[in-house]
Design a protein around this motif. Structure first.
Motif, short mmCIF file in Angstrom:
data_model
loop_
_atom_site.label_atom_id
_atom_site.label_comp_id
_atom_site.label_asym_id
_atom_site.label_seq_id
_atom_site.Cartn_x
_atom_site.Cartn_y
_atom_site.Cartn_z
N GLN A 28 -14.54 28.70 10.65
CA GLN A 28 -13.12 28.54 10.90
C GLN A 28 -12.34 29.45 9.96
O GLN A 28 -12.82 29.84 8.90
N THR A 29 -11.11 29.74 10.37
CA THR A 29 -10.30 30.63 9.56
C THR A 29 -9.05 29.95 9.04
O THR A 29 -8.43 30.44 8.11
N SER A 30 -8.63 28.83 9.63
CA SER A 30 -7.40 28.19 9.20
C SER A 30 -7.61 27.39 7.92
O SER A 30 -8.68 26.82 7.69
N GLN A 458 -8.47 24.83 17.20
CA GLN A 458 -7.24 25.18 16.48
C GLN A 458 -6.01 24.74 17.27
O GLN A 458 -5.03 24.26 16.71
N ARG A 459 -6.07 24.90 18.58
CA ARG A 459 -4.92 24.47 19.40
C ARG A 459 -4.79 22.95 19.36
O ARG A 459 -3.67 22.43 19.30
N ALA A 462 -3.23 22.04 16.07
CA ALA A 462 -1.82 22.45 16.03
C ALA A 462 -0.94 21.48 16.81
O ALA A 462 0.17 21.13 16.37
N PRO A 472 -6.63 17.91 9.56
CA PRO A 472 -7.74 18.85 9.27
C PRO A 472 -8.62 18.42 8.10
O PRO A 472 -9.82 18.67 8.10
#
Length: 542
Positions: A28-30, A458-459, A462, A472
């Protein structure tokens, strides 16, 4: 409740609907998500459904083996299982069912994440009304309904009714009870709630039922079916933002598309076929409740499938179906054996989405071609999230089974989440598993097919951020299920379609059974259509 939500959502099997299981541990990047968080697609195989697109000009290889059956059912969703059950109970001992996936149930299947049952699609069934008597009879057989001689009526087994608190809405920075936005301090909103309630009462007198064809079809119904719900609301002067947001949510929830897309008949059917619309402060009709389980309607399809287990052939991708004077020939790809095989039977029930039936059927009837050509399908994403503990509480009403964030009409945000652990009878706390539902725009289908599970997670996060900013940090694993063609959207003209009516009435070697024949996808429609197709098949061929 003011109406059923995400009710009994289901679809036929063998659709080009979902992606194959992918490995977990997607980076993951977030911020806030660990790089080794297990994230994966589950539940269905993209390459199996898309095998039909790979047909070579020379056709398929000759079948390695030919099998025979007294009757065939193609598709193991609710309609297919109901049809097979009907045939077997009538004495067709060698009736068999072919299913693309490794498990039956269609869009009403269950799953297990972190040791907890959770749904991959439909997650509840309202206690059926009198017009859905086939479903009611079956629920009596499996013990969900019981006859109460003192009351002279059936009563549900309360162990399986949704526990309180049942639903809440996050709006104006806090949680409120129920999903209809509060009209407190908003007299104009309350007035429109009451006006819409009167219109629903008028519609109920006009006639709406489940299954839908048990109500007479009149020119007034056809007029409603000929326009969008949004156009009808505008003509009625019903333009309040909170009312339209709720009605848009209801349409996306039940039909996969908003009030600008579905017909006015569909928008009113959502309420008028059951218990109406309750405006705040006015007498409310008693709601008999709804059945739900941690694994959703997978509990029901397991009960349908278990007595039929020896007749269920999974991992069978239907390639071609041909009806002829002697019976029906079906060509399949056996996924486990990696080869083409054939089946022959005197008759067959096609419990398939119509666009699939039209593709596999040799010389499809004109009604099927017409019905498939005009079909629009809603893609869905169902995400099961395993948490280590509940996120921090927000102000207002406490956690409920169904939890929804307010969104204006036209939004494509998630439809909220259900708590799969809500139905537990054991009082000891366990880490929660949430099931998040997205009715996606049709334009999202390519991305649903091509983007990795981590992209869609991710969506999901969000969309839930306004409700639970710390989610998260609580997340420990995510299993996502994609349904590329989850349900037929009842756009204007769908319910009154002559092609769908012709398919429901068709006789001969082939019968059609799928919720899509009703113009939309719910359990009552699918179960009843399956039973009727099975019964009509007992008459044999022509």
């Amino acid at each position: 409740m003011n109406g059923p939500t995400r009710r009994r959502w289901l679809g036929g099997s063998l659709a080009l609907a979902a992606g194959g299981a992918l490995p977990g541990c997607t980076p993951q990047t977030s911020a806030g998500l660990p790089a080794d968080l297990p994230v994966r697609w589950v539940g269905a195989w993209l390459e199996r459904g898309h095998r039909l697109r790979e047909r070579k000009a020379g056709g398929w290889p000759a079948p390695a083996v030919t099998r025979r059956a007294g009757a065939l059912v193609l598709g193991g969703g609710v309609a297919g299982l109901s049809a097979l059950r009907t045939l077997v109970r009538a004495g067709v001992d060698d009736a068999q069912l072919l299913e693309l996936e490794d498990t039956v149930g269609g869009n009403a299947r269950g799953h297990v994440l972190a040791g907890q049952g959770c749904p991959l699609g439909a997650h509840y069934l309202p206690v059926p009304g009198p017009t859905a008597h086939e479903v009611g009879e079956w629920l009596h057989e499996i013990g969900l309904l019981q006859w109460d001689g003192l009351r002279g009526a059936s009563r549900p087994d309360e162990r399986f009714l949704c526990h309180a608190p049942q639903e809440r809405l996050f709006i104006d920075g806090a949680w409120q009870e129920g999903q209809l936005p509060s009209a407190a301090g908003r007299p104009a909103t309350l007035d429109q709630y009451r006006r819409f309630a009167r219109r629903v009462t008028e519609a109920r007198r006009l006639g709406f039922a489940l299954p839908t064809w048990r109500a007479p079809w009149t020119p007034a119904h056809a007029a409603l079916d000929g326009q969008t719900f949004a156009a009808w609301l505008a003509a009625e002067g019903l333009d309040d933002a909170r009312l339209r947001a709720y009605l848009d949510y209801a349409c996306r929830d039940d039909y996969g598309a908003g009030l600008d897309t579905v017909s006015a008949w569909a928008g009113l059917h959502y309420f008028a076929s059951r218990h109406g619309f309750d405006a705040p402060g006015e007498p409310a009709e008693a709601d008999p409740g709804l059945f739900t389980w941690p694994e959703g309607n997978g509990w029901l399809t397991q009960r349908l499938a278990q007595p039929l287990s020896e007749r269920l052939h999974t991992g069978q991708t239907v390639l071609a179906v041909e009806a002829h004077r002697q019976g029906v020939s079906v060509t399949v790809w056996n996924e486990a054996a990696g080869r083409v095989e054939a089946w022959q039977a005197p008759q067959a029930v096609l419990a398939l989405p119509l666009f699939i039936a039209a593709r596999v059927l040799v010389n499809p009837p004109p009604a099927l071609v017409a019905a498939a050509a005009g079909a629009r399908y809603a893609p869905w994403l169902v995400s099961n999230l395993a948490l280590d503990e509940p996120p921090l509480a927000r102000p207002g009403f406490p956690p409920a089974w169904d939890n929804v964030g307010f969104a204006p009409a036209g939004s494509t945000r998630c439809l909220g989440y259900v708590d799969a652990t809500h139905q537990r009878l054991d009082p000891r706390p366990v880490p929660p598993v949430w099931t998040v539902y997205h009715a996606l725009a049709e334009a999202d289908r390519p991305a649903l097919r091509d983007q990795p599970a981590a992209f869609w997670l991710q969506r999901v996060l969000a969309d839930l951020a306004p409700l639970h900013p710390d989610l998260p940090r609580r997340l420990r694993a995510a299993d996502l299920m994609r349904h590329g063609h989850a349900m037929r959207i009842p756009v204007p003209g769908t319910r009154g379609s002559a092609a769908l009516a012709a398919l429901r009435a068709m006789r001969g070697r082939l019968r059609f059974a799928h919720a899509e024949l009703a113009g939309y996808s719910v359990f009552e429609e699918a179960f009843t259509l399956g039973r009727q197709a099975g019964q009509s098949s007992l008459s044999g061929g022509d």
